[in-house]
Design a protein around this motif. Sequence first.
Motif, mmCIF file in Angstrom:
data_model
loop_
_atom_site.group_PDB
_atom_site.id
_atom_site.type_symbol
_atom_site.label_atom_id
_atom_site.label_comp_id
_atom_site.label_asym_id
_atom_site.label_seq_id
_atom_site.Cartn_x
_atom_site.Cartn_y
_atom_site.Cartn_z
ATOM 1 N N ILE A 178 -5.035 48.845 -34.396
ATOM 2 C CA ILE A 178 -4.941 48.484 -32.977
ATOM 3 C C ILE A 178 -6.096 49.099 -32.197
ATOM 4 C CG2 ILE A 178 -3.586 48.849 -30.889
ATOM 5 C CD1 ILE A 178 -2.425 46.671 -32.528
ATOM 6 N N ALA A 179 -6.486 50.312 -32.569
ATOM 7 C CA ALA A 179 -7.550 51.004 -31.838
ATOM 8 C C ALA A 179 -8.878 50.255 -31.928
ATOM 9 C CB ALA A 179 -7.709 52.420 -32.360
ATOM 10 N N LYS A 180 -9.107 49.552 -33.025
ATOM 11 C CA LYS A 180 -10.375 48.838 -33.219
ATOM 12 C C LYS A 180 -10.231 47.330 -32.974
ATOM 13 C CE LYS A 180 -12.210 52.183 -36.535
ATOM 14 N NZ LYS A 180 -12.759 52.391 -37.901
ATOM 15 N N GLN A 181 -9.096 46.918 -32.439
ATOM 16 C CA GLN A 181 -8.876 45.499 -32.178
ATOM 17 C C GLN A 181 -9.868 44.999 -31.136
ATOM 18 O OE1 GLN A 181 -4.740 44.563 -31.487
ATOM 19 N NE2 GLN A 181 -5.220 42.622 -30.471
ATOM 20 N N LEU A 182 -10.419 43.793 -31.378
ATOM 21 C CA LEU A 182 -11.470 43.264 -30.526
ATOM 22 C C LEU A 182 -10.997 42.196 -29.559
ATOM 23 C CD1 LEU A 182 -14.352 43.019 -33.166
ATOM 24 C CD2 LEU A 182 -13.983 44.823 -31.457
ATOM 25 N N TYR A 183 -9.870 41.535 -29.831
ATOM 26 C CA TYR A 183 -9.389 40.486 -28.944
ATOM 27 C C TYR A 183 -7.873 40.356 -29.062
ATOM 28 C CZ TYR A 183 -9.377 37.552 -33.173
ATOM 29 O OH TYR A 183 -9.145 37.051 -34.432
ATOM 30 N N ASN A 184 -7.284 39.769 -28.046
ATOM 31 C CA ASN A 184 -5.843 39.595 -27.986
ATOM 32 C C ASN A 184 -5.380 38.691 -29.125
ATOM 33 O OD1 ASN A 184 -3.188 39.607 -27.084
ATOM 34 N ND2 ASN A 184 -3.529 37.978 -25.586
ATOM 35 N N GLN A 224 -4.403 48.202 -25.560
ATOM 36 C CA GLN A 224 -4.649 48.707 -24.214
ATOM 37 C C GLN A 224 -5.736 47.961 -23.428
ATOM 38 O OE1 GLN A 224 -2.827 51.235 -22.348
ATOM 39 N NE2 GLN A 224 -1.527 50.327 -23.910
ATOM 40 N N PRO A 225 -6.836 47.497 -24.050
ATOM 41 C CA PRO A 225 -7.817 46.747 -23.253
ATOM 42 C C PRO A 225 -7.243 45.492 -22.603
ATOM 43 C CG PRO A 225 -8.835 47.481 -25.284
ATOM 44 C CD PRO A 225 -7.375 47.803 -25.392
ATOM 45 N N GLY A 226 -6.135 44.988 -23.113
ATOM 46 C CA GLY A 226 -5.510 43.839 -22.473
ATOM 47 C C GLY A 226 -4.775 44.189 -21.213
ATOM 48 N N GLY A 227 -4.434 45.462 -21.042
ATOM 49 C CA GLY A 227 -3.663 45.915 -19.895
ATOM 50 C C GLY A 227 -4.511 46.678 -18.888
ATOM 51 N N PRO A 228 -4.446 48.005 -18.922
ATOM 52 C CA PRO A 228 -3.640 48.849 -19.808
ATOM 53 C C PRO A 228 -2.248 49.102 -19.234
ATOM 54 C CG PRO A 228 -5.054 50.211 -18.464
ATOM 55 C CD PRO A 228 -5.341 48.789 -18.078
ATOM 56 N N ASP A 229 -1.502 50.031 -19.851
ATOM 57 C CA ASP A 229 -0.177 50.391 -19.352
ATOM 58 C C ASP A 229 -0.289 50.921 -17.920
ATOM 59 O OD1 ASP A 229 0.602 49.793 -21.903
ATOM 60 O OD2 ASP A 229 1.073 51.850 -22.488
ATOM 61 N N ARG A 230 0.692 50.576 -17.110
ATOM 62 C CA ARG A 230 0.730 51.127 -15.761
ATOM 63 C C ARG A 230 2.112 50.923 -15.166
ATOM 64 N NH1 ARG A 230 0.617 47.642 -11.064
ATOM 65 N NH2 ARG A 230 -0.265 49.319 -9.803
ATOM 66 N N TRP A 231 2.419 51.745 -14.172
ATOM 67 C CA TRP A 231 3.543 51.500 -13.280
ATOM 68 C C TRP A 231 3.069 51.858 -11.881
ATOM 69 C CZ3 TRP A 231 6.079 54.588 -9.719
ATOM 70 C CH2 TRP A 231 7.168 53.963 -9.078
ATOM 71 N N PHE A 322 -9.765 46.906 -16.315
ATOM 72 C CA PHE A 322 -9.361 48.092 -17.085
ATOM 73 C C PHE A 322 -9.766 49.373 -16.362
ATOM 74 C CE2 PHE A 322 -9.896 51.393 -20.260
ATOM 75 C CZ PHE A 322 -8.753 51.254 -21.042
ATOM 76 N N THR A 323 -10.984 49.395 -15.841
ATOM 77 C CA THR A 323 -11.462 50.579 -15.128
ATOM 78 C C THR A 323 -10.673 50.797 -13.842
ATOM 79 O OG1 THR A 323 -13.680 50.272 -16.028
ATOM 80 C CG2 THR A 323 -13.470 51.665 -14.082
ATOM 81 N N GLU A 324 -10.384 49.713 -13.111
ATOM 82 C CA GLU A 324 -9.618 49.839 -11.871
ATOM 83 C C GLU A 324 -8.236 50.423 -12.132
ATOM 84 O OE1 GLU A 324 -8.383 49.570 -7.888
ATOM 85 O OE2 GLU A 324 -10.408 49.290 -8.676
ATOM 86 N N VAL A 325 -7.550 49.936 -13.165
ATOM 87 C CA VAL A 325 -6.210 50.441 -13.469
ATOM 88 C C VAL A 325 -6.275 51.892 -13.946
ATOM 89 C CG1 VAL A 325 -4.186 50.159 -14.946
ATOM 90 C CG2 VAL A 325 -5.321 48.147 -13.986
ATOM 91 N N THR A 326 -7.284 52.207 -14.739
ATOM 92 C CA THR A 326 -7.429 53.582 -15.225
ATOM 93 C C THR A 326 -7.682 54.551 -14.084
ATOM 94 O OG1 THR A 326 -8.315 52.748 -17.327
ATOM 95 C CG2 THR A 326 -8.713 55.059 -16.807
#
Length: 527
Positions: A178-184, A224-231, A322-326
């Motif tokens: 998963i860490a090296k996954q390149l696309y959804n 995570q690049p598809g998201g990432p997790d957030r609340w 991704f940067t905005e959510v992070t």
Amino acid sequence: MKLLHAAEDSVFGFQPTTKQRGLVIALSLAASLVAGSALAQSANATNPNSDTPDAVTKGTIQKKKDPVAKVKNLREMRAASLVAKSAPAQTANTHNPRSGAPDQVVKANNQKLTDPYAKFQNLRERGLQLNIPAPADTVTQDKGGVRSALADVGIGYIGWTQNTFTNNLLPDAAKSTIAKQLYNGQNPTFNTGTYMMVVYDLSHYGIPDGQIIVGTLQQAWTWQPGGPDRWGINEIAYYQTFFDRKLELKVGYLRNSNEFAGLQVGGNAGANVFGPSSNVLYQGGMSSNATPTPALNLTYHFDDRLYTKASFQRSISPDGVFTEVTQNPTGFQWTTPNSGILFLDETGYQTKAAPGLLNTWLRAGIGYNQSNYTNLAYPKQPRADQNDFYYVAADRQFSQIDAQGKASRGIYGGFTVMGAPPDLNKVTQYYEVRLYAKGLFDSRPTDQIAVVATDTVWSNISVQTALAAGNHVHSDSKVISGTYTAHLAPGVYLNLGVSYINHPTSITYTPQTGHALNFSASTSVFF
């Protein structure tokens, strides 16, 4: 009954006395008044805009001056009175110059008068282009009277959860960790989003269509690049209208991806898990469900079809979602590094489907972003460049399957074109063609089928830079997808889709990641 029969016999050849003739005429006038009154009362019961019972009765008397003619038509009048009492909707027809179908207009008006969910209409969020299901199309509906109790104090709500699974079916997909996954979908990928929106109605304070809207979102991704997790927050907004609804104002923390461009195929939140790409808009700074930002939106309606909508929005990070959510996971921060003001404007022409009137939506928009972007041709220089983008889109209903019932059912087509400068954006062009159908089958009148073809074109500057570094590169990524959305029950949708992707990664790739055949399954549940 004997008297009525006597009145009828007097017409068909009998020679009554003068006294009897007077009695017959009196009885016939009384019957006419009763029948006319019943007709008028039944018409007014279903149409609040019709004349009063007295006015209808007066008009009936003036039209029927011949007492003998009244006696001749006594039976028909009695029958009409019975019909009016048993089916009042058929006696009150209001002409609609757009639909040309008065019976349908009356039917709709009657349904509104008897719809138990009509009282929740003012408690649905306003200002959206996305159609979120109404309370009637939820799992909870008004069970236990909870919605009604909250509505009595001016509070409405809608909550929903979307859960999506995506997996590449091709055997040579270069599966990795998963860490090296390149696309959804390169590995089996799961994501979930849970929303809760609360609306407080301000119209009882004398504020036209006034609303306070508060929403939250929790999302989680295995990639995570598809998201990432957030609340965090999804929206905090104030809305109202001016000048007889010609002008709409919405201000607060907004997610403009639901208010501009029409990104969801068919416009229904329950049927749009696999909507078109909007990378051009997000890299241009537009806010989304996961990245609400402070904004002021103004919409002006020239008439009931032509509009223009402007927004002054704090841009999301110029480095992407991704940067905005992070940097701002809760969404409360007023600004993030390098972000500035994004100005958006969309002008459009839209007609809603009605009997004999096809749905049409044409729109075009521009964006100008004052954030500090990195110039892709000179990445080591200080950030100083300001970005812009444009889009043009159209959707048209080609046919109506059930024009006199649900006019929106039918076959649709549309296209989208987007563009952005190649020196500031990795995605510089986007093209989409779509064909979709709503309620294609009578047995499934609320399902949707869609076939969408897209082409995402990468920045030629980024492509040349990657090529100079010795990578395998490609200039674009083409996708063709088919989805079926089944409306299983009130508030429950199942989306199934298959997408063939030529070059699913970004600009660089390997022979094993050159193609993908993604299967996706998603549930959307509204409550």
